[in-house]
Design an enzyme around this catalytic site. Structure first.
Site, mmCIF file in Angstrom:
data_model
loop_
_atom_site.group_PDB
_atom_site.id
_atom_site.type_symbol
_atom_site.label_atom_id
_atom_site.label_comp_id
_atom_site.label_asym_id
_atom_site.label_seq_id
_atom_site.Cartn_x
_atom_site.Cartn_y
_atom_site.Cartn_z
ATOM 1 N N GLU A 114 87.778 43.220 57.517
ATOM 2 C CA GLU A 114 88.342 41.863 57.523
ATOM 3 C C GLU A 114 87.491 40.918 56.694
ATOM 4 O O GLU A 114 86.271 40.960 56.725
ATOM 5 C CB GLU A 114 88.454 41.347 58.966
ATOM 6 N N ALA A 127 99.595 37.689 64.813
ATOM 7 C CA ALA A 127 100.959 37.583 64.277
ATOM 8 C C ALA A 127 102.027 37.409 65.341
ATOM 9 O O ALA A 127 103.219 37.379 65.029
ATOM 10 C CB ALA A 127 101.263 38.814 63.427
ATOM 11 N N SER A 128 101.637 37.268 66.601
ATOM 12 C CA SER A 128 102.641 37.132 67.663
ATOM 13 C C SER A 128 103.569 35.942 67.419
ATOM 14 O O SER A 128 103.162 34.925 66.856
ATOM 15 C CB SER A 128 101.964 36.966 69.037
ATOM 16 N N ASP A 166 90.586 48.275 67.528
ATOM 17 C CA ASP A 166 90.863 46.909 67.079
ATOM 18 C C ASP A 166 89.575 46.072 67.178
ATOM 19 O O ASP A 166 88.915 46.062 68.219
ATOM 20 C CB ASP A 166 91.954 46.326 67.986
ATOM 21 N N SER A 191 91.293 47.570 71.802
ATOM 22 C CA SER A 191 90.124 46.728 71.528
ATOM 23 C C SER A 191 88.925 47.277 72.293
ATOM 24 O O SER A 191 89.068 48.171 73.145
ATOM 25 C CB SER A 191 90.409 45.291 71.978
ATOM 26 N N HIS A 250 96.580 39.783 61.372
ATOM 27 C CA HIS A 250 96.204 39.598 62.785
ATOM 28 C C HIS A 250 96.845 38.309 63.286
ATOM 29 O O HIS A 250 97.290 37.474 62.502
ATOM 30 C CB HIS A 250 94.676 39.497 62.920
ATOM 31 N N HIS A 278 94.586 34.138 66.680
ATOM 32 C CA HIS A 278 94.847 34.900 67.906
ATOM 33 C C HIS A 278 95.346 34.009 69.049
ATOM 34 O O HIS A 278 95.033 32.819 69.090
ATOM 35 C CB HIS A 278 93.572 35.611 68.368
ATOM 36 N N GLY A 279 96.092 34.598 69.965
ATOM 37 C CA GLY A 279 96.442 33.921 71.201
ATOM 38 C C GLY A 279 97.770 33.174 71.166
ATOM 39 O O GLY A 279 98.552 33.306 70.222
HETATM 40 O O1 G3H Z 1 92.486 40.269 68.815
HETATM 41 C C1 G3H Z 1 92.242 40.638 69.961
HETATM 42 C C2 G3H Z 1 93.263 41.360 70.729
HETATM 43 O O2 G3H Z 1 94.282 40.473 71.129
HETATM 44 C C3 G3H Z 1 92.622 42.094 71.882
HETATM 45 O O3 G3H Z 1 92.163 41.214 72.847
HETATM 46 O O4 G3H Z 1 89.718 41.691 73.127
HETATM 47 O O5 G3H Z 1 91.080 40.609 74.957
HETATM 48 O O6 G3H Z 1 91.372 43.036 74.405
HETATM 49 P P1 G3H Z 1 91.014 41.660 73.889
HETATM 50 P P1 13P Z 2 98.222 37.902 68.762
HETATM 51 O O1 13P Z 2 97.292 37.189 69.697
HETATM 52 O O2 13P Z 2 98.955 36.962 67.880
HETATM 53 O O3 13P Z 2 99.144 38.841 69.478
HETATM 54 O O4 13P Z 2 97.301 38.803 67.773
HETATM 55 C C1 13P Z 2 96.791 40.038 68.203
HETATM 56 C C2 13P Z 2 95.769 40.593 67.270
HETATM 57 O O5 13P Z 2 95.567 40.154 66.154
HETATM 58 C C3 13P Z 2 95.004 41.757 67.768
HETATM 59 O O6 13P Z 2 94.026 42.169 66.864
HETATM 60 ZN ZN ZN Z 3 93.095 40.615 65.764
HETATM 61 NA NA NA Z 4 92.888 45.808 64.242
#
Ligand code: G3H
Ligand code: 13P
Ligand code: ZN
Ligand code: NA
EC number: 4.1.2.13
Length: 305
Positions: A132, A210-211, A80, A49, A208, A178-179
């Site tokens: 996106e 998808a955790s 990303d 990212s 995205h 996310h998260g």
């Molecule tokens: O979707 C975002 C990713 O989880 C990256 O997160 O911007 O805190 O590095 P970050």
């Molecule tokens: P998660 O927060 O579900 O792991 O998603 C990560 C993501 O989409 C990064 O671009």
């Molecule tokens: Zn993402």
């Molecule tokens: Na990406």
């Protein structure tokens, strides 16, 4: 070997499996993801990212690109959520082979125009592009269709968007977010919508947020003194189903962060006298690797390299 994102993802969509894009911020995560990919004989995408690039700087991008070249499996180094043309250019200069331009919060025409501009620059140097469309947000199953339409990816718009921008793969909004807090219980994923998008868009699709936020990991984090509320992730069966419908790239960050941090907390709690970072970063790196390996099994990418 270092390859473009499209080279990995085209094959994945055609053959019906998913490839993980795992977020990396430091050496330990990089090693964990690459070792997992080699052990699983799986293609993989290293996702950096803008925050990762700021935190890890030149050290991180150098390691990512050079290690990707030496890897015995196909690896793409990916930006990303690139937020601007300038940010994409920085990634291209650093040697990335895949970039995302995320203008999903702009209006449709701005998204098209900005994405098109990035596609021209990236394609000129042989790099492929993710764009996106739609807003990543948790939604309830029984929310009205027009309300869903306002947030989630519209299939017909997706078709027009891909034709007008020339982007190579598309991130869709179908209910993930996310998260660690993706909703209550099992978050609703709009598979019917995904099916309609996939019918109109032949390009690989991206999921995205998808955790899985696995309860065991959440519990370990808590048991070691971590504080976390009502965490919820995407059910593994919903991931499998989404892959069967056209999702080829699955982003995972939160699960890796949780594993890494839980193991560090455990190691430090167990031995308060320890101050050799290798003693707590080593087990944490191993835990990230195990999560990545199991994600690869779920996605069906094992043995595809
Ligand atoms: O979707 C975002 C990713 O989880 C990256 O997160 O911007 O805190 O590095 P970050
Ligand atoms: P998660 O927060 O579900 O792991 O998603 C990560 C993501 O989409 C990064 O671009
Ligand atoms: Zn993402
Ligand atoms: Na990406």
């Amino acid at each position: 070997m270092l390859v473009t994102g499209l080279e990995i993802l085209k094959k994945a969509r055609e053959e019906g499996y998913g490839v993980g894009a795992f977020n990396v911020n430091n050496m330990e995560f990089l090693q964990a993801v690459l070792e997992a990919a080699e052990e699983q004989r799986s293609p993989v995408i290293l996702a950096l990212s803008e925050g990762a690039m700021k935190y890890g700087g030149r050290a991180l991008t150098l390691m990512a690109v050079e290690l990707a070249k030496e890897a015995r499996v196909p690896v793409a180094v990916h930006l990303d959520h690139g937020s601007s043309y300038e940010s994409v250019l920085r990634a291209l200069r650093a040697g990335f082979t895949s970039v995302m331009i995320d203008k999903s919060h702009e209006d449709f025409e701005t998204n098209v125009r900005e994405t098109r501009r990035v596609v021209e620059a990236a394609h000129a140097v042989g790099v492929t592009v993710e764009a996106e469309l739609g807003r990543l947000a948790g939604i309830e199953e029984h929310v009205a269709v027009d309300e869903k339409d306002a947030l989630l990816t519209n299939p017909e718009e997706a078709r027009i968007f891909m034709e007008r921008t020339g982007a190579d793969y598309l991130a869709v909004a179908i209910g993930t977010s996310h998260g660690a807090y993706k909703g209550k219980g099992r978050p609703f994923i709009d598979h019917a919508r995904l099916e309609r998008i996939a019918r109109l868009v032949p390009a690989p699709l991206v999921l995205h947020g998808a955790s899985a936020v696995p309860p065991e990991l959440v519990e370990r984090f808590r048991a070691s003194g971590g504080e976390i509320g009502e965490a919820a992730g995407i059910h593994p069966e919903d991931i499998k189903k989404a892959i069967s419908l056209g999702i080829a790239k699955i982003n995972t960050d939160t699960d890796l962060r949780l594993a890494f941090t839980a193991l560090i907390r455990e190691a430090l709690n167990k031995n308060p006298k320890e101050f050799d970072p290798r003693k707590y970063l080593g087990p944490a790196r191993e835990a990230v690797k195990e999560v990545v390996k199991s994600r690869m099994e779920l996605f069906g990418s094992v043995g595809r390299a």
